[in-house]
Each structure stands twice: as structure tokens, then as C-alpha cells.
Motif scaffolding. Sequence first.
Motif, PDB file in Angstrom:
ATOM      1  N   LEU A 209      92.010 -69.704  10.105  1.00 50.30           N
ATOM      2  CA  LEU A 209      92.345 -70.940   9.404  1.00 50.30           C
ATOM      3  C   LEU A 209      92.366 -70.796   7.890  1.00 50.30           C
ATOM      4  O   LEU A 209      92.817 -71.706   7.195  1.00 50.30           O
ATOM      5  CB  LEU A 209      91.354 -72.045   9.800  1.00 50.30           C
ATOM      6  N   ILE A 210      91.856 -69.685   7.362  1.00 52.84           N
ATOM      7  CA  ILE A 210      91.873 -69.438   5.921  1.00 52.84           C
ATOM      8  C   ILE A 210      92.621 -68.131   5.672  1.00 52.84           C
ATOM      9  O   ILE A 210      92.178 -67.065   6.111  1.00 52.84           O
ATOM     10  CB  ILE A 210      90.450 -69.363   5.340  1.00 52.84           C
ATOM     11  N   GLN A 211      93.742 -68.222   4.995  1.00 50.89           N
ATOM     12  CA  GLN A 211      94.574 -67.048   4.746  1.00 50.89           C
ATOM     13  C   GLN A 211      94.155 -66.290   3.491  1.00 50.89           C
ATOM     14  O   GLN A 211      94.402 -65.099   3.366  1.00 50.89           O
ATOM     15  CB  GLN A 211      96.050 -67.467   4.612  1.00 50.89           C
ATOM     16  N   ASP A 212      93.534 -66.980   2.540  1.00 48.35           N
ATOM     17  CA  ASP A 212      93.099 -66.334   1.307  1.00 48.35           C
ATOM     18  C   ASP A 212      91.860 -65.483   1.596  1.00 48.35           C
ATOM     19  O   ASP A 212      90.809 -66.024   1.959  1.00 48.35           O
ATOM     20  CB  ASP A 212      92.767 -67.388   0.252  1.00 48.35           C
ATOM     21  N   PRO A 213      91.919 -64.149   1.444  1.00 52.41           N
ATOM     22  CA  PRO A 213      90.762 -63.303   1.772  1.00 52.41           C
ATOM     23  C   PRO A 213      89.517 -63.637   0.969  1.00 52.41           C
ATOM     24  O   PRO A 213      88.396 -63.461   1.453  1.00 52.41           O
ATOM     25  CB  PRO A 213      91.269 -61.878   1.456  1.00 52.41           C
ATOM     26  N   THR A 214      89.669 -64.124  -0.266  1.00 54.12           N
ATOM     27  CA  THR A 214      88.506 -64.411  -1.095  1.00 54.12           C
ATOM     28  C   THR A 214      87.790 -65.694  -0.677  1.00 54.12           C
ATOM     29  O   THR A 214      86.667 -65.944  -1.118  1.00 54.12           O
ATOM     30  CB  THR A 214      88.928 -64.538  -2.570  1.00 54.12           C
ATOM     31  N   MET A 215      88.444 -66.514   0.165  1.00 54.19           N
ATOM     32  CA  MET A 215      87.841 -67.768   0.602  1.00 54.19           C
ATOM     33  C   MET A 215      87.216 -67.652   1.987  1.00 54.19           C
ATOM     34  O   MET A 215      86.656 -68.630   2.491  1.00 54.19           O
ATOM     35  CB  MET A 215      88.882 -68.886   0.609  1.00 54.19           C
ATOM     36  N   ARG A 216      87.310 -66.504   2.604  1.00 50.02           N
ATOM     37  CA  ARG A 216      86.744 -66.333   3.932  1.00 50.02           C
ATOM     38  C   ARG A 216      85.235 -66.130   3.842  1.00 50.02           C
ATOM     39  O   ARG A 216      84.674 -65.875   2.790  1.00 50.02           O
ATOM     40  CB  ARG A 216      87.406 -65.143   4.626  1.00 50.02           C
ATOM     41  N   THR A 217      84.587 -66.222   4.995  1.00 53.11           N
ATOM     42  CA  THR A 217      83.147 -66.037   5.033  1.00 53.11           C
ATOM     43  C   THR A 217      82.794 -64.568   4.868  1.00 53.11           C
ATOM     44  O   THR A 217      83.641 -63.682   5.021  1.00 53.11           O
ATOM     45  CB  THR A 217      82.586 -66.552   6.365  1.00 53.11           C
ATOM     46  N   ALA A 218      81.528 -64.310   4.567  1.00 52.16           N
ATOM     47  CA  ALA A 218      81.078 -62.938   4.368  1.00 52.16           C
ATOM     48  C   ALA A 218      81.274 -62.071   5.620  1.00 52.16           C
ATOM     49  O   ALA A 218      81.728 -60.926   5.502  1.00 52.16           O
ATOM     50  CB  ALA A 218      79.612 -62.930   3.933  1.00 52.16           C
ATOM     51  N   PRO A 219      80.963 -62.548   6.837  1.00 51.70           N
ATOM     52  CA  PRO A 219      81.240 -61.714   8.019  1.00 51.70           C
ATOM     53  C   PRO A 219      82.719 -61.409   8.187  1.00 51.70           C
ATOM     54  O   PRO A 219      83.080 -60.292   8.605  1.00 51.70           O
ATOM     55  CB  PRO A 219      80.717 -62.570   9.179  1.00 51.70           C
ATOM     56  N   ALA A 220      83.604 -62.373   7.892  1.00 53.13           N
ATOM     57  CA  ALA A 220      85.040 -62.104   7.980  1.00 53.13           C
ATOM     58  C   ALA A 220      85.457 -61.060   6.958  1.00 53.13           C
ATOM     59  O   ALA A 220      86.270 -60.174   7.239  1.00 53.13           O
ATOM     60  CB  ALA A 220      85.839 -63.395   7.790  1.00 53.13           C
ATOM     61  N   GLY A 221      84.906 -61.155   5.753  1.00 56.54           N
ATOM     62  CA  GLY A 221      85.186 -60.143   4.741  1.00 56.54           C
ATOM     63  C   GLY A 221      84.629 -58.790   5.126  1.00 56.54           C
ATOM     64  O   GLY A 221      85.229 -57.746   4.829  1.00 56.54           O
ATOM     65  N   LEU A 222      83.476 -58.801   5.801  1.00 57.08           N
ATOM     66  CA  LEU A 222      82.888 -57.540   6.263  1.00 57.08           C
ATOM     67  C   LEU A 222      83.780 -56.866   7.301  1.00 57.08           C
ATOM     68  O   LEU A 222      83.867 -55.632   7.348  1.00 57.08           O
ATOM     69  CB  LEU A 222      81.503 -57.795   6.848  1.00 57.08           C
ATOM     70  N   GLY A 223      84.471 -57.676   8.121  1.00 57.00           N
ATOM     71  CA  GLY A 223      85.402 -57.092   9.092  1.00 57.00           C
ATOM     72  C   GLY A 223      86.523 -56.326   8.412  1.00 57.00           C
ATOM     73  O   GLY A 223      86.898 -55.232   8.846  1.00 57.00           O
ATOM     74  N   LYS A 224      87.052 -56.887   7.343  1.00 52.90           N
ATOM     75  CA  LYS A 224      88.089 -56.182   6.581  1.00 52.90           C
ATOM     76  C   LYS A 224      87.515 -54.962   5.881  1.00 52.90           C
ATOM     77  O   LYS A 224      88.164 -53.921   5.764  1.00 52.90           O
ATOM     78  CB  LYS A 224      88.714 -57.131   5.556  1.00 52.90           C
TER      79      LYS A 224
END
Length: 268
Positions: A209-224
Motif C-alpha cells: 500500500l506504500i510505494q515510496d520506499p522511505t515511507m515503509r516500515t522498518a521490517p519492509a525496509g529490512l526486506g529490501k
Amino acid sequence: MTRTLTRAALVVAALSVLVPFVAIFLAALQPQTNLDPGFEWPEHPQWGNFATAWTSAGFGALLESSAIIALGVVPVAVVLATLAGYGMSMMGSRLRTPLFGLLMIGLALPLEAIVIPLYYDMRSLGLLNTYWAVILPLIGVFMPFGVFWMRSHFESLPKELTEAATVDGASHWRVLTSVLLPTARPALTTLALLYFMWAWNQFLLALILIQDPTMRTAPAGLGKFVQQFGKNIPLLCAGTLIVITPVVLLYLFFQRHFVKGILQGAVK
């Protein structure tokens, strides 16, 4: 003999929790060229791995996004769950059972089953790529458990408390705020901590639901981050520790209330 076995079981349980954290911490201090970090203190600890992971993944913005989402979800979800739990505990039996059963279906509904309809709903409302796209669905997703938790707490209290307050002319709002809530601090603290951890660790909704990588949660960023540094074990362990540290610190701060709330729920 029983006391010895109990202590041994507690030691084993504690080690099963602590050993993985220690292993991750030791691996995070290894040189980045070490692809097979062992369970040992490195000769030259690489504390800079944490700074490298922080800057490479942009964890500053990711942790801020997780905090915004968690702080947006927890207060509203706790208040609504408390009001609904009180209403369910005071409602007549004819309406209470079917409504509560309908609400409990949400506990068995997997999040993956509703993520696609949520995407189109958020898009039609113009909320895609905003924090509200994650905050609003999470409040709804958390409601079944919260209502169940608070309803169980209110129903476990002696009926004489509410009956005496009603006889004295207290309204339902006064009964809830002045009589029942003072006894519910452990239950509310435990529920708030669980909500915070679930919101903080949200991965799927933030990813879709959030396309901007900087606005995602920390676990989602950790996946990347894992995709980018998949073979750099020390850097991955450093990033993992950065993500889980706020939740661990919060749990340690409210540990007594959390354990007390869990034990009360188990006894009830």
C-alpha cells in the motif's frame, strides 16, 4: 525435585530466547568478509557495521515511518477495543453472542485474503502511498483480538462493582472510566504493547500500500536490505538489531505490566 525441574525449564526457556540474540550480536561485529560468523567474540569488533547498515538502508526514515504508523494505530485501536469490549460485556445475551461470534471471524481471516481489496479501496479513497493506507486497515485488523481481550477482562471482574455503581446513579461512561478502567491497567498495557509490536513489525501492508520506499516500515525496509546485501551476514545482523531494538527496549520498560497482564489473562 519439582522446584529443580521448574528452574531447569526456566533456564532452558531463557537460553532459547537469549542465545539467538547473542549470536546475532556477535555476528554483527564480525568483518563483512566473514561469510560464516561463529559464536565467538571477534578479535577486532567492527562496530562500524551498525553505522554502515544505518546509512545504506536509510533506517532513520524507516524507523520514523514505523513509529508514525504504530503511534497512529495504538491509541485509537486501544480506545475502540476498550469501548467495544465493555459494550460486549454489558450487552444483553441475545445480541452479544451473534455479534461477538461475527467479530471473532476476524481472528480467523488471514491478512493476505483482504490485501487486494484493501489496495483498491485505498486507491479509490486516494490514500495509497500515505501512512493512512496502513494505519486505518491495521486498526480494523486489530479489533477482533482487542475486543476479545478487553471483553474477557471486564467479564472477569465481580458484577458487584458495576451493580453498586449503577445503584448509585453512575452512567455507563462513569462506570467504565471511574470503576472498571482503574483495574484494567495491566490488560490495557499488555494490549497496547502487543498492538505496538504488531504495527511496528507490519510488512505486507506497508509493502503493497506504500510505494515510496522511505515511507515503509522498518521490517519492509529490512526486506529490501536483505535483497541488496544478501551475502553480507554481519551487515544483515546489524540491520536486524537496529530494527528490533526499539521493540525490545519498550518491552523491557513495560515488562512488569506486560507479564502481569498476560498472567491475568491466563488465569481468567
